[in-house]
Design a protein around this motif. Structure first.
Motif, short mmCIF file in Angstrom:
data_model
loop_
_atom_site.label_atom_id
_atom_site.label_comp_id
_atom_site.label_asym_id
_atom_site.label_seq_id
_atom_site.Cartn_x
_atom_site.Cartn_y
_atom_site.Cartn_z
N GLY A 126 28.30 -10.84 7.75
CA GLY A 126 28.07 -10.02 8.94
C GLY A 126 26.78 -9.25 8.89
N PRO A 127 26.51 -8.47 9.93
CA PRO A 127 25.30 -7.65 9.96
C PRO A 127 25.25 -6.65 8.81
N LEU A 128 24.04 -6.37 8.36
CA LEU A 128 23.83 -5.49 7.20
C LEU A 128 22.64 -4.58 7.48
N VAL A 129 22.84 -3.25 7.47
CA VAL A 129 21.75 -2.31 7.66
C VAL A 129 20.91 -2.31 6.40
N ARG A 130 19.66 -2.77 6.52
CA ARG A 130 18.74 -2.86 5.38
C ARG A 130 17.85 -1.64 5.24
N ASP A 131 17.56 -0.98 6.38
CA ASP A 131 16.67 0.17 6.35
C ASP A 131 17.06 1.13 7.44
N SER A 132 16.92 2.42 7.14
CA SER A 132 17.28 3.45 8.10
C SER A 132 16.39 4.66 7.88
N VAL A 133 15.89 5.23 8.96
CA VAL A 133 15.06 6.43 8.86
C VAL A 133 15.37 7.34 10.06
N TRP A 134 15.47 8.62 9.78
CA TRP A 134 15.57 9.64 10.81
C TRP A 134 14.19 10.26 11.00
N PRO A 139 0.82 -1.20 0.00
CA PRO A 139 0.00 0.00 0.00
C PRO A 139 0.86 1.26 0.00
N GLU A 140 0.25 2.40 -0.29
CA GLU A 140 0.97 3.67 -0.38
C GLU A 140 1.72 4.01 0.91
N TRP A 141 1.20 3.60 2.05
CA TRP A 141 1.80 3.97 3.33
C TRP A 141 2.99 3.10 3.72
N SER A 142 3.27 2.02 3.01
CA SER A 142 4.38 1.13 3.35
C SER A 142 5.68 1.64 2.72
N ALA A 143 6.66 1.96 3.57
CA ALA A 143 7.94 2.48 3.06
C ALA A 143 8.90 1.35 2.71
N ARG A 144 9.08 0.36 3.61
CA ARG A 144 10.00 -0.75 3.40
C ARG A 144 9.49 -1.99 4.11
N HIS A 145 9.81 -3.15 3.56
CA HIS A 145 9.55 -4.40 4.26
C HIS A 145 10.54 -5.46 3.80
N TYR A 146 10.92 -6.32 4.75
CA TYR A 146 11.88 -7.38 4.49
C TYR A 146 11.48 -8.62 5.27
N GLU A 147 11.70 -9.77 4.68
CA GLU A 147 11.49 -11.05 5.35
C GLU A 147 12.86 -11.67 5.62
N GLU A 148 13.57 -11.11 6.57
CA GLU A 148 14.90 -11.56 6.92
C GLU A 148 15.05 -11.55 8.43
N TYR A 149 15.93 -12.40 8.95
CA TYR A 149 16.24 -12.37 10.37
C TYR A 149 17.07 -11.13 10.68
N GLY A 150 16.83 -10.54 11.83
CA GLY A 150 17.60 -9.36 12.20
C GLY A 150 17.08 -8.73 13.47
N TYR A 151 17.44 -7.46 13.65
CA TYR A 151 17.05 -6.74 14.86
C TYR A 151 16.91 -5.26 14.54
N VAL A 170 18.57 -4.00 11.05
CA VAL A 170 19.85 -4.62 10.76
C VAL A 170 19.62 -6.11 10.53
N ALA A 171 19.88 -6.58 9.31
CA ALA A 171 19.76 -8.01 9.00
C ALA A 171 20.97 -8.73 9.59
N ASN A 172 20.75 -9.95 10.07
CA ASN A 172 21.84 -10.73 10.68
C ASN A 172 22.96 -11.04 9.70
N GLY A 173 22.63 -11.22 8.44
CA GLY A 173 23.62 -11.65 7.45
C GLY A 173 23.72 -13.16 7.43
N GLY A 174 24.44 -13.67 6.47
CA GLY A 174 24.63 -15.12 6.37
C GLY A 174 23.51 -15.83 5.63
N GLU A 175 22.44 -15.11 5.26
CA GLU A 175 21.37 -15.71 4.48
C GLU A 175 21.71 -15.61 2.99
N GLU A 176 20.96 -16.31 2.17
CA GLU A 176 21.20 -16.29 0.74
C GLU A 176 21.19 -14.87 0.21
N GLY A 177 22.21 -14.51 -0.55
CA GLY A 177 22.31 -13.18 -1.14
C GLY A 177 22.88 -12.12 -0.20
#
Length: 120
Positions: free
Chosen positions: A108-116, A69-81, A97-104
């Protein structure tokens, strides 16, 4: 009504961040959205609540397509915190922050989304 800036919730097996949204999804405040020098979203004086669904510990269990929907900025189906940083009394940074180590991903940890979120 209660001037809530950010709502953090859980349960679904994924991560999602909204744009500032209110009135049951009928108002999305896209006018407050800008980008910083690194490409992260910045919400300046949003007129509605930003929602974050933090269900990354159970990622990968969804079987249906994810709606966009228009109101959704980001979404991911990955393990993380989630990581939250308060720079001062008027600025906070929210990250997925995705845990890393998954396919693709790398190992190590990977910042997938960030907002101020910045308020005067």
């Amino acid at each position: 009504k209660y001037n809530v800036d950010v709502y953090l919730g859980g349960h679904i097996h994924a991560y999602e961040r909204t744009y500032p949204v209110s009135s049951n999804g009928t108002f999305t405040d896209l006018g407050c959205v800008t980008k910083d020098g690194g490409g992260d979203d910045v919400y300046v004086n949003p007129k509605a609540t930003t929602y974050m669904v933090l269900g990354m510990s159970g990622a990968g269990h969804l079987t249906e397509d994810w709606p966009e929907p228009e109101w959704s900025a980001r979404h991911y189906e990955e393990y993380g915190y989630a990581r939250i940083e308060f720079s001062n009394s008027s600025a906070m940074k929210l990250e997925f922050v995705a845990n890393g180590g998954e396919e693709g991903q790398g190992d190590g940890p990977l910042v997938r989304d960030s907002v101020w979120i910045v308020k005067d």
